[in-house]
Design a protein around this motif. Structure first.
Motif, short mmCIF file in Angstrom:
data_model
loop_
_atom_site.label_atom_id
_atom_site.label_comp_id
_atom_site.label_asym_id
_atom_site.label_seq_id
_atom_site.Cartn_x
_atom_site.Cartn_y
_atom_site.Cartn_z
N ILE A 86 1.32 -1.09 -0.34
CA ILE A 86 -0.25 0.25 0.07
C ILE A 86 1.01 0.91 -0.16
N VAL A 87 0.93 2.20 -0.92
CA VAL A 87 1.89 3.25 -1.70
C VAL A 87 0.79 4.40 -0.42
N GLY A 88 -0.07 4.29 -0.46
CA GLY A 88 -1.43 5.69 0.63
C GLY A 88 -2.43 5.72 0.10
N THR A 89 -3.45 6.41 1.09
CA THR A 89 -4.77 6.47 1.20
C THR A 89 -4.82 7.73 1.26
N THR A 90 -6.19 7.70 0.77
CA THR A 90 -6.90 9.52 0.65
C THR A 90 -8.60 8.57 1.94
N GLY A 91 -8.83 9.90 2.90
CA GLY A 91 -10.56 8.75 2.86
C GLY A 91 -10.22 7.57 3.28
N GLY A 92 -12.00 7.12 3.27
CA GLY A 92 -11.73 5.74 2.94
C GLY A 92 -12.05 5.12 4.43
N SER A 93 -11.85 5.94 5.35
CA SER A 93 -12.50 5.31 6.86
C SER A 93 -13.75 4.96 7.27
N ALA A 94 -14.31 4.67 8.09
CA ALA A 94 -15.32 4.19 7.90
C ALA A 94 -16.58 5.48 8.46
N PHE A 95 -15.90 6.65 8.16
CA PHE A 95 -16.99 7.75 8.34
C PHE A 95 -16.68 8.40 7.07
N ASP A 96 -15.64 7.85 5.86
CA ASP A 96 -15.74 8.27 4.88
C ASP A 96 -16.99 7.92 3.81
N LYS A 97 -17.14 8.84 2.99
CA LYS A 97 -18.24 8.11 1.83
C LYS A 97 -17.65 7.63 0.52
N GLN A 98 -16.32 8.78 0.56
CA GLN A 98 -15.52 8.01 -0.31
C GLN A 98 -13.67 7.89 -0.66
N GLY A 99 -13.44 7.38 -1.09
CA GLY A 99 -11.43 7.01 -0.46
C GLY A 99 -11.00 6.37 -2.19
N THR A 100 -9.53 7.08 -1.76
CA THR A 100 -8.80 6.38 -3.10
C THR A 100 -7.56 5.27 -2.14
N VAL A 101 -7.16 4.41 -2.94
CA VAL A 101 -5.54 3.64 -1.88
C VAL A 101 -5.23 3.22 -3.78
N GLU A 102 -3.77 3.86 -3.41
CA GLU A 102 -2.43 3.85 -4.26
C GLU A 102 -2.04 2.56 -3.25
N PHE A 103 -1.68 1.29 -4.48
CA PHE A 103 -0.88 0.40 -3.70
C PHE A 103 -0.37 -0.05 -5.47
N VAL A 123 -16.13 3.85 -3.13
CA VAL A 123 -16.95 4.69 -2.98
C VAL A 123 -18.23 4.13 -1.64
N ARG A 124 -18.07 4.43 -0.74
CA ARG A 124 -19.14 3.74 0.51
C ARG A 124 -21.38 4.10 -0.34
N ASP A 125 -21.91 2.08 -0.64
CA ASP A 125 -23.08 2.85 -1.01
C ASP A 125 -23.48 1.72 -0.49
N GLY A 126 -24.57 1.94 0.25
CA GLY A 126 -25.88 1.08 0.68
C GLY A 126 -25.09 1.24 1.66
N GLY A 127 -23.67 1.19 2.81
CA GLY A 127 -23.49 1.72 3.98
C GLY A 127 -22.25 0.31 3.74
#
Length: 137
Positions: A86-103, A123-127
């Motif tokens: 995993i190179v890095g992440t943005t957002g994507g936590s349990a509290f976010d609606k979207q995020g990115t993961v670079e790998f 993206v968070r879709d339906g929880g």
């Protein structure tokens, strides 16, 4: 393309392909079996990497966002996934609606080593987190 998924035995000692210090059964295996949903975009990405490693097409399709989901997943003959960084992440936590993961994912195919570098969007879709798309370079 239409092959049944090959899942490893649920051994508590078999290490998880995603690289976290847990067994496959306790790590990504629980997501693949439907016992839990990944709480973060990074854990979904790790579980998708593991699904590619064990050729679990059903999990890959179910974790793909419906707007971008292909009809099937093609597994390259003779490709073996060797490691994930995993190179890095943005957002994507349990509290976010979207995020990115670079790998970076290492593989071997036909006796040759290779590496795939991608920035994946989730993206968070339906929880639940789902894979939307990715940019490969």
């Amino acid at each position: 393309m239409g092959r049944m998924p090959k899942r490893p035995a649920s051994s508590t000692s078999a290490s998880c392909p995603c690289g976290l210090p847990a067994s496959y059964a306790e790590c990504c295996g629980r997501f693949h079996r439907g016992e839990a949903k990944p709480p973060t975009a990074e854990l979904l990405m790790r579980s998708r990497y593991s699904a590619f490693a064990v050729q679990d097409e059903a999990y890959l399709l179910s974790s793909w966002h419906p707007s971008t989901r292909p009809p099937a997943v093609g597994f390259e003959p003779g490709m073996r996934w060797e490691g994930l960084t995993i190179v890095g992440t943005t957002g994507g936590s349990a509290f976010d609606k979207q995020g990115t993961v670079e790998f970076r994912a290492r593989y071997t195919q036909g006796g040759r080593d290779g590496e795939m570098h991608e920035v994946s969007r989730f993206v968070r879709d339906g929880g639940a987190w789902s894979y939307l798309n990715g940019t490969v370079d």
